[in-house]
Design a protein around this motif. Sequence first.
Motif, short mmCIF file in Angstrom:
data_model
loop_
_atom_site.label_atom_id
_atom_site.label_comp_id
_atom_site.label_asym_id
_atom_site.label_seq_id
_atom_site.Cartn_x
_atom_site.Cartn_y
_atom_site.Cartn_z
N ARG A 1 0.87 -1.18 0.00
CA ARG A 1 0.00 0.00 0.00
C ARG A 1 0.91 1.22 0.00
O ARG A 1 1.87 1.29 0.77
N ASP B 1 0.14 5.95 3.63
CA ASP B 1 -1.18 6.31 4.16
C ASP B 1 -1.01 7.14 5.42
O ASP B 1 -1.38 6.73 6.51
N ARG C 1 -5.08 13.09 3.56
CA ARG C 1 -4.52 11.82 4.01
C ARG C 1 -4.50 10.82 2.85
O ARG C 1 -5.11 11.04 1.82
N GLU D 1 -12.13 1.90 0.99
CA GLU D 1 -12.22 2.36 2.38
C GLU D 1 -13.25 3.47 2.56
O GLU D 1 -13.51 3.89 3.68
N ASP E 1 -11.48 1.54 8.09
CA ASP E 1 -11.93 2.87 7.66
C ASP E 1 -13.31 2.81 7.02
O ASP E 1 -14.10 3.74 7.18
N ARG F 1 -13.05 5.81 14.43
CA ARG F 1 -12.53 4.51 14.87
C ARG F 1 -11.63 4.60 16.09
O ARG F 1 -11.35 3.61 16.74
MG MG Z 1 -7.40 2.50 6.35
#
Ligand code: MG
Length: 537
Positions: free
Chosen positions: A328, A331, A354, A426, A450, A460
């Motif tokens: 990924r 992030d 983000r 997400e 997410d 969260r």
């Molecule tokens: Mg995430």
Amino acid sequence: MRKGIGLPVFPGVAIGPAVVYSKAQRTLPVPSGDPAVEKAKFESAVEVAREQLTAIFEKAKAEVGEEHAAIVEVQLLMLDDPDYVDGVTMSIESGAAAALAALETGEEFAQIFAAMDDEYMKARSADIRDMSQRIYDILCGNTGFSLPDGSFLLVAEDLAPSETIQLPRDRILAFVTRQGSSSSHTAILARTLSIPSLVQADINFDDARSCQILAVDGFTGTWYADPDEETLAMLKAKQEEAAAAKNALEAYRGKESITRSGKKVLLAANIGCPEDAEDAIKADAEGVGLMRSEFLYLGRDSLPSEDDLFEAYKKVALIMGERPVVIRTLDIGADKQVAYLGLEKEENPALGLRGLRICLTNEEIFRPQLRAIYRASAYGNLNVMFPMVASVWELKAAKALCAKVRNELTKEGIPTKEVPIGVMIETPAAAILANDLAKEAAFFSVGTNDLTQYTLAVDRQNAKLGEFYDPYHPALLALMAHIAKAANDNGIWAGICGELGADPKLQEKFIEMGFSELSMAAGRILESRKRVCESDV
Ligand code: MG
Ligand code: PEP
């Protein structure tokens, strides 16, 4: 014996000494009023700083290579810089206490360096600040927090990813935090390390500091400070039972993950760094379904270079061999902040700059990362995916840069392989647009942590909202079914890399929906394989 409760995030029992993690606290010492005394204090603080930096230099050289270690070496040289030492001495002679003289002189020098034209000299301003801050901390008696030699249970208010990255992970038996939630990063790390842990624990730091033994029962969510003999015996029996159950799962090592009706599922591991890939292999993972690249950016004071990233990805590719690895891209943002990026403070960071948004608006951050991934592709079976996508144009823009970067590398004569490009689902927008995104993507991986947060509009991280953060919510399950169908209808695969991928109550349902990959903490692989093999779907 004192006891209390918390929210368990990984089963098991841990017993050992407790260490309370507290963020640095600084108290300025009362100045002596005597320049000679202050000068002597400064000189001895410089010697302590020299010892600390030398130890850090040796460790950095052994663990992260010469380039990173060189930053520490620069600070070691600065300790003896005659201009700096003269500046501090003059400040002390005009009445300043040693601590403030060291800090303020460091700041003056840092500003001079920051104003220089030469990029190298400019970058040294952060080193001067770091070095003088270290001397200041030593003079203020702030030694950070000290760790015992062996293993321990770590008690904290909460832990940010930038803090956990600095911890000796192999010595932590359990986390017990007063804040946090089941999908907070401390919880995710606890699962990655397969250690029984509690979040939202009602533990008091004085209890933790004063006890000889702290025990955590990750099955019931109970902590015990100095457990009595009967409790200790009960906990040890549970520990043995858990070890026996873990042993029984060994029967599933090396087996194919396939349901009774013949559905094949790839059980992969979530990792944060190359060392985790070794644990994934030990846990019999069939691949890496999520490498959280941001951990390569945390716990340091400048951006990792293209070469740093390349070395990390190459290492993972080589460890995993033929097995697929999904990287990924960065992030950062929301709960994972890196100070050196200098991003503005936001009112709503979870809805702010983000994930892919940072990369698309800062090509100087994105490009080296993509170059590193393509360079490393030659060494294994790499895939790339983007976090926090909400629109098709974002995916197209990221794909265009991938193509450009691969082209450039080919022109430079650097070998690359085809890297399938996927999307993390997400956001509700991405889930709803799954049919459109599937036409542009090679695969989907659902970030349920997410997706739950954004679908239900529930933070969260907020411990008070636990009962509203409902991963079994029908709206979320409807989106999941839609995502899997869209992927299958368009001939691409779909997986899950959020915490729900390991949920015993949902795994069968997800396979039924059409998900063919589940990525999770390595410690969950064998029990999931058992569940898959015993399933009729
Ligand atoms: Mg995430
Ligand atoms: C997710 O959101 O489910 C996910 C896997 O990403 P992270 O937990 O790192 O945000």
